[in-house]
Design an enzyme around this catalytic site. Structure first.
Site, PDB file in Angstrom:
ATOM      1  CD  GLU A  40      -3.236  31.415 -16.506  1.00 35.24           C
ATOM      2  OE1 GLU A  40      -3.471  31.203 -17.736  1.00 35.24           O
ATOM      3  OE2 GLU A  40      -4.141  31.828 -15.777  1.00 35.24           O
TER       4      GLU A  40
ATOM      5  CG  ASP B 237      -1.538  49.216  -7.832  1.00 39.38           C
ATOM      6  OD1 ASP B 237      -1.219  50.517  -7.912  1.00 39.38           O
ATOM      7  OD2 ASP B 237      -0.510  48.626  -7.143  1.00 39.38           O
TER       8      ASP B 237
HETATM    9  P1  ADP Z   1       5.449  42.825  -6.829  1.00 42.02           P
HETATM   10  O1  ADP Z   1       4.149  42.647  -6.210  1.00 42.02           O
HETATM   11  O2  ADP Z   1       6.666  42.514  -6.130  1.00 42.02           O
HETATM   12  O3  ADP Z   1       5.390  44.176  -7.618  1.00 42.02           O
HETATM   13  P2  ADP Z   1       4.512  42.016  -9.408  1.00 42.02           P
HETATM   14  O4  ADP Z   1       3.146  41.371  -9.299  1.00 42.02           O
HETATM   15  O5  ADP Z   1       4.286  43.252 -10.144  1.00 42.02           O
HETATM   16  O6  ADP Z   1       5.327  41.952  -8.232  1.00 42.02           O
HETATM   17  O7  ADP Z   1       5.193  41.166 -10.352  1.00 42.02           O
HETATM   18  C1  ADP Z   1       6.686  41.433 -10.653  1.00 42.02           C
HETATM   19  C2  ADP Z   1       6.964  41.126 -12.183  1.00 42.02           C
HETATM   20  O8  ADP Z   1       6.593  39.770 -12.517  1.00 42.02           O
HETATM   21  C3  ADP Z   1       5.862  41.785 -12.868  1.00 42.02           C
HETATM   22  O9  ADP Z   1       6.325  43.069 -13.513  1.00 42.02           O
HETATM   23  C4  ADP Z   1       5.641  41.074 -14.510  1.00 42.02           C
HETATM   24  O10 ADP Z   1       6.701  41.209 -15.198  1.00 42.02           O
HETATM   25  C5  ADP Z   1       6.124  39.592 -13.805  1.00 42.02           C
HETATM   26  N1  ADP Z   1       4.853  38.898 -13.546  1.00 42.02           N
HETATM   27  C6  ADP Z   1       3.862  39.185 -12.675  1.00 42.02           C
HETATM   28  N2  ADP Z   1       2.933  38.377 -12.728  1.00 42.02           N
HETATM   29  C7  ADP Z   1       3.188  37.131 -13.557  1.00 42.02           C
HETATM   30  C8  ADP Z   1       2.670  36.145 -14.216  1.00 42.02           C
HETATM   31  N3  ADP Z   1       1.533  35.704 -13.617  1.00 42.02           N
HETATM   32  N4  ADP Z   1       3.382  35.370 -15.044  1.00 42.02           N
HETATM   33  C9  ADP Z   1       4.450  35.866 -15.397  1.00 42.02           C
HETATM   34  N5  ADP Z   1       4.996  36.850 -15.073  1.00 42.02           N
HETATM   35  C10 ADP Z   1       4.650  37.579 -14.011  1.00 42.02           C
END
Ligand code: ADP
Length: 293
Positions: free
Chosen positions: A96, A201
């Site tokens: 989502e 985390d």
């Molecule tokens: P990584 O595993 O590469 O660190 P993240 O899961 O932290 O990636 O996601 C990277 C960035 O994307 C986050 O800092 C956030 O800003 C954005 N993000 C993460 N999940 C979502 C989501 N479900 N919907 C919109 N943006 C997201």
């Protein structure tokens, strides 16, 4: 969660029970490890897609963890995992998409109370998780154990110390002192009242604010453990307002002495940083170990 389709459009069509075509892709910044995108579908849906051509298995653990948090009876909002694909050279995880907003009044109080409710659930009687996952890009072992100190000693501290030995980033004195610390854990850590579902985390980069102004937790490394581990990690890099902790403690007080255990819990993450980023973290790791032995 849909699995087995190499093409996200196929998986999303099955999830939304209608043919879906991606009409727009845009990069989403901020991630440490993966290529992240917003996919806009012609059915109007918006999906967050993480892709990776390296570290196999990285997304399975995240997807199963998101699913566990999503199904938990209470807790902060979590993006619903939608589809997962893994093969030897490429993997992706669709979930989502969370639209970002500004924090609502009472944001921190609500976030703290929601984390307390997540941690209050007593559904699981052991420590560990059904799936291993990753902490950053380091494997995180979640083998089930009956006792918390055994779990934390074996699968958190000893695992990272052994990795540091193999990586050549720890000297003999850290390894010996680390072993002594692990032996002392039963004196240093009280057995928790029960295992809690942890984000795992839980640092300030792993929550977002949605359009309603509420916290959404992302990018977890889920396992069942002592809830103090999540709260300690929140303090490691800051980013959580004092109202968060107050609301948490009001909703579900923590055992006395928890402040003295914060660094011990965070030793796991400091050792992980030593393994991921090198000897710049050796002094901090040594200082923490020395404090507790
Ligand atoms: P990584 O595993 O590469 O660190 P993240 O899961 O932290 O990636 O996601 C990277 C960035 O994307 C986050 O800092 C956030 O800003 C954005 N993000 C993460 N999940 C979502 C989501 N479900 N919907 C919109 N943006 C997201």
């Amino acid at each position: 969660m849909i699995q087995g389709y190499p093409d996200p459009e196929q998986a999303l069509s099955e999830h939304f029970a209608a043919p879906c075509r991606v009409v727009q892709r845009s990069a989403v910044g901020g991630g440490c490890i993966n290529n992240a995108q917003l996919l806009v579908l012609d059915c109007g849906a918006r999906v967050f897609l993480k892709e990776n051509t390296g570290a196999a298995g990285l997304f399975r653990g995240e997807a199963v963890g998101l699913d566990a948090l999503h199904r938990a009876p209470s807790g902060p909002r979590v993006p619903e995992p939608i589809a997962l694909y893994e093969d030897a050279g490429r993997q992706w995880l669709a979930m989502e998409f969370i639209e970002s907003g500004a924090p609502a009044p009472g944001f921190w109080e609500q976030f703290g109370a929601e984390m307390a409710e997540l941690h209050r659930d007593t559904a699981c009687e052991r420590y560990g998780f059904q799936e291993d996952n990753h902490i950053g890009s380091t494997p995180q072992v979640n083998t089930w154990e009956d006792g918390w100190t055994r779990f934390f000693g074996e699968h958190r501290l000893r695992y990272q110390l052994e990795l540091a030995r193999r990586n050549g980033v720890a000297d003999g004195s850290l390894l010996r002192a680390g072993e002594r610390l692990i032996e002392r854990l039963p004196e240093l850590l009280p057995e928790p009242e029960h295992a809690s579902l942890l984000h795992g985390d839980f640092w300030g980069g792993n929550f977002m604010v949605d359009l309603e102004g509420n916290a959404v937790i992302i990018d977890p490394a889920v396992y069942y453990g002592d809830r103090e581990a999540d709260l300690a990690m929140a303090r490691l890099f800051g980013g959580f307002d004092g109202r968060f902790y107050e609301a948490y403690h009001d909703a579900y007080p923590i055992a006395p002495g928890h402040a003295e255990r914060v660094d011990l819990y965070n030793l796991y993450h400091v050792l992980n940083h030593l393994n991921l980023f090198g000897r710049g973290y050796l002094g901090q790791a040594q200082a923490i170990v020395a404090r507790y032995i």
